[in-house]
Design a protein around this motif. Structure first.
Motif, PDB file in Angstrom:
ATOM      1  N   LEU A 212       0.860  -1.206  -0.106  1.00  0.00           N
ATOM      2  CA  LEU A 212      -0.026   0.030   0.114  1.00  0.00           C
ATOM      3  C   LEU A 212       0.838   1.324  -0.038  1.00  0.00           C
ATOM      4  CD1 LEU A 212      -3.081   0.832   0.407  1.00  0.00           C
ATOM      5  CD2 LEU A 212      -2.599   1.191   2.732  1.00  0.00           C
ATOM      6  N   VAL A 213       0.709   2.071  -1.054  1.00  0.00           N
ATOM      7  CA  VAL A 213       1.684   3.379  -1.279  1.00  0.00           C
ATOM      8  C   VAL A 213       0.757   4.574  -0.745  1.00  0.00           C
ATOM      9  CG1 VAL A 213       3.062   4.648  -2.887  1.00  0.00           C
ATOM     10  CG2 VAL A 213       2.859   2.198  -3.189  1.00  0.00           C
ATOM     11  N   VAL A 214       1.354   5.195   0.168  1.00  0.00           N
ATOM     12  CA  VAL A 214       1.002   6.272   0.745  1.00  0.00           C
ATOM     13  C   VAL A 214       1.859   7.655   0.716  1.00  0.00           C
ATOM     14  CG1 VAL A 214      -0.902   5.223   2.280  1.00  0.00           C
ATOM     15  CG2 VAL A 214       1.297   5.875   3.155  1.00  0.00           C
ATOM     16  N   ARG A 215       1.332   8.842   0.877  1.00  0.00           N
ATOM     17  CA  ARG A 215       2.403   9.936   1.058  1.00  0.00           C
ATOM     18  C   ARG A 215       1.852  10.736   2.071  1.00  0.00           C
ATOM     19  NH1 ARG A 215       1.770  13.543  -4.119  1.00  0.00           N
ATOM     20  NH2 ARG A 215       2.624  15.048  -3.016  1.00  0.00           N
ATOM     21  N   THR A 216       3.099  11.403   2.583  1.00  0.00           N
ATOM     22  CA  THR A 216       2.905  12.365   3.723  1.00  0.00           C
ATOM     23  C   THR A 216       1.735  13.281   3.500  1.00  0.00           C
ATOM     24  OG1 THR A 216       4.857  13.666   2.866  1.00  0.00           O
ATOM     25  CG2 THR A 216       5.163  11.780   4.574  1.00  0.00           C
ATOM     26  N   TYR A 217       1.797  13.780   2.403  1.00  0.00           N
ATOM     27  CA  TYR A 217       0.697  15.022   2.080  1.00  0.00           C
ATOM     28  C   TYR A 217      -0.052  14.614   1.052  1.00  0.00           C
ATOM     29  CZ  TYR A 217       3.007  18.477   4.945  1.00  0.00           C
ATOM     30  OH  TYR A 217       3.511  19.168   6.114  1.00  0.00           O
ATOM     31  N   PRO A 218      -1.173  14.024   1.280  1.00  0.00           N
ATOM     32  CA  PRO A 218      -2.226  13.251   0.072  1.00  0.00           C
ATOM     33  C   PRO A 218      -2.808  14.433  -0.576  1.00  0.00           C
ATOM     34  CG  PRO A 218      -3.513  13.474   2.063  1.00  0.00           C
ATOM     35  CD  PRO A 218      -1.835  13.867   2.588  1.00  0.00           C
ATOM     36  N   ILE A 219      -2.866  14.208  -1.944  1.00  0.00           N
ATOM     37  CA  ILE A 219      -3.264  15.117  -3.134  1.00  0.00           C
ATOM     38  C   ILE A 219      -4.587  14.554  -3.554  1.00  0.00           C
ATOM     39  CG2 ILE A 219      -1.130  15.977  -3.413  1.00  0.00           C
ATOM     40  CD1 ILE A 219      -2.704  14.313  -6.303  1.00  0.00           C
ATOM     41  N   ARG A 220      -5.295  15.330  -4.513  1.00  0.00           N
ATOM     42  CA  ARG A 220      -6.508  15.261  -5.249  1.00  0.00           C
ATOM     43  C   ARG A 220      -6.205  15.996  -6.414  1.00  0.00           C
ATOM     44  NH1 ARG A 220     -12.083  12.913  -2.984  1.00  0.00           N
ATOM     45  NH2 ARG A 220     -11.957  12.369  -5.122  1.00  0.00           N
ATOM     46  N   VAL A 221      -6.834  15.657  -7.629  1.00  0.00           N
ATOM     47  CA  VAL A 221      -6.607  16.482  -8.859  1.00  0.00           C
ATOM     48  C   VAL A 221      -7.255  17.705  -8.599  1.00  0.00           C
ATOM     49  CG1 VAL A 221      -6.524  14.201 -10.358  1.00  0.00           C
ATOM     50  CG2 VAL A 221      -8.546  15.369  -9.835  1.00  0.00           C
ATOM     51  N   ALA A 222      -6.789  18.604  -9.436  1.00  0.00           N
ATOM     52  CA  ALA A 222      -7.588  19.937  -9.424  1.00  0.00           C
ATOM     53  C   ALA A 222      -8.984  20.011  -9.759  1.00  0.00           C
ATOM     54  CB  ALA A 222      -6.664  20.767 -10.461  1.00  0.00           C
ATOM     55  N   GLY A 223      -9.375  21.171  -9.338  1.00  0.00           N
ATOM     56  CA  GLY A 223     -10.989  21.325  -9.533  1.00  0.00           C
ATOM     57  C   GLY A 223     -11.946  20.856  -8.559  1.00  0.00           C
TER      58      GLY A 223
END
Length: 334
Positions: A212-223
């Motif tokens: 399971l890959v996670v990141r320290t600051y999650p993102i979502r696409v723009a808009g």
């Protein structure tokens, strides 16, 4: 004799650096299969070259790895052609005859979604609808005769039976699952390990590892792309890091939204995917002084404490820690 079968899956909203993780692991696998659609991009940074892939498995760096696009995938022929040329992989790429084809009208049909729910507008959802309707839908066997059209399910399973190692490259992230995500702000398919192996044609009995890959600051696409708890601005993050930083999405090239780490969605992703290990990426966003560190012993005490604390809360070993953009900026604790 069964070899190692690994599934790589996103634990947040996509763009967790799955492409980097897959490329780092590339030399460990004999066969790789890409699932999903070209609305998901995986970035590989290798020897100052940047590869943004939407169709070709990110294991292409391993010249001995057989590359597959599975029966459950969707293909945009133009994108495929461009990536095959860039990666020089035509001779070792095998495409399942039942992989679906995205046509021009699919992108037209989906254009309105990009204004309402943050869709990439690539036509993936519209193509899947046509496939489900079972009418006038094209497959790889109808359109891609210039490539090696092969029963990849048989190829992969024969490899497994012969003791070969297989990596299933999942796309997007758990929070975008059409079943388990924040509907309607989701993608057009399931984004869990179980779904990825189904698309590849592999039995769940055979899977040995789920990363399971996670990141320290999650993102979502723009808009208008849906909920993102504890959202912050790139300017705020830049202040914390001490340098200007901003990410754009691989597929749409638009500025991403970013937020503080949300433990709850990751815990939910763990419940559904049951990973054997976690790959934590972008540690350098929290601890800039640890950028490009490749040994656990060289991390600052603050970074070690952060990782250990997260590991204890999640109850899953954090084995791969990304500290920079390059595919080898990785601490390997396996």
């Amino acid at each position: 004799m069964q070899g190692k079968i690994t599934v790589v899956v996103g634990g947040q909203f996509g763009s967790e650096a799955k492409g980097k993780v897959v490329s780092y692991l590339a030399n460990e696998y004999d066969i790789a299969v890409r699932t999903g659609s070209p609305n998901a991009g995986h970035t590989v940074v290798f020897e100052n070259n940047i590869y943004k892939l939407q169709q070709i498995p990110a294991t292409f760096l391993n010249n001995n790895c057989t590359l597959c696009i599975g029966a459950g995938a969707l293909i945009d022929p133009k994108i495929l052609k461009r990536e095959v040329e860039i990666t020089q992989t035509k001779n070792r790429l095998f495409i399942d005859p039942m992989a679906g084809i995205i046509e021009a009208q699919h992108a037209v049909e989906e254009n309105l979604l990009s204004q309402t729910i943050g869709s990439t507008g690539k036509g993936c959802g519209a193509a899947l609808i046509d496939r489900i309707r079972r009418q006038e839908f094209k497959f790889a066997k109808n359109c891609l005769q210039e490539y090696q059209i092969t029963d990849t399910t048989e190829l992969i399973n024969k490899g497994i039976d012969n003791g070969q190692t297989v990596l299933v490259e999942g796309t997007q992230g758990f929070g975008l699952s059409i079943y388990h995500g924040f509907y309607p702000y989701v993608t057009s398919r399931d984004t869990t390990a179980a779904s990825f192996i189904t698309e590849a044609g592999i039995s769940p009995r055979l899977v040995t590892d789920i990363i399971l890959v996670v990141r320290t600051y999650p993102i979502r696409v723009a808009g208008n792309s849906g909920p993102l708890p504890n959202e912050i601005s790139w300017s705020e993050l830049s202040k914390r890091i001490g340098k200007n930083i901003q990410e754009t999405s691989t597929v749409t090239k638009k500025i991403r939204r970013i937020a503080e780490f949300d433990m709850e969605i990751v815990k939910r992703a763990i419940i559904v995917n049951r990973p054997t290990q976690i790959a934590l990426q972008f540690l350098n966003y929290l601890f800039p002084e640890d950028e490009n560190v490749v040994a656990w012993s060289e991390l600052t005490s603050e970074a070690k404490h952060y990782v250990t604390n997260m590991e204890n809360q999640l109850g899953i070993p954090i084995t791969l820690i990304g500290t920079g953009q390059s595919h080898d900026a990785m601490i390997d604790r396996r």
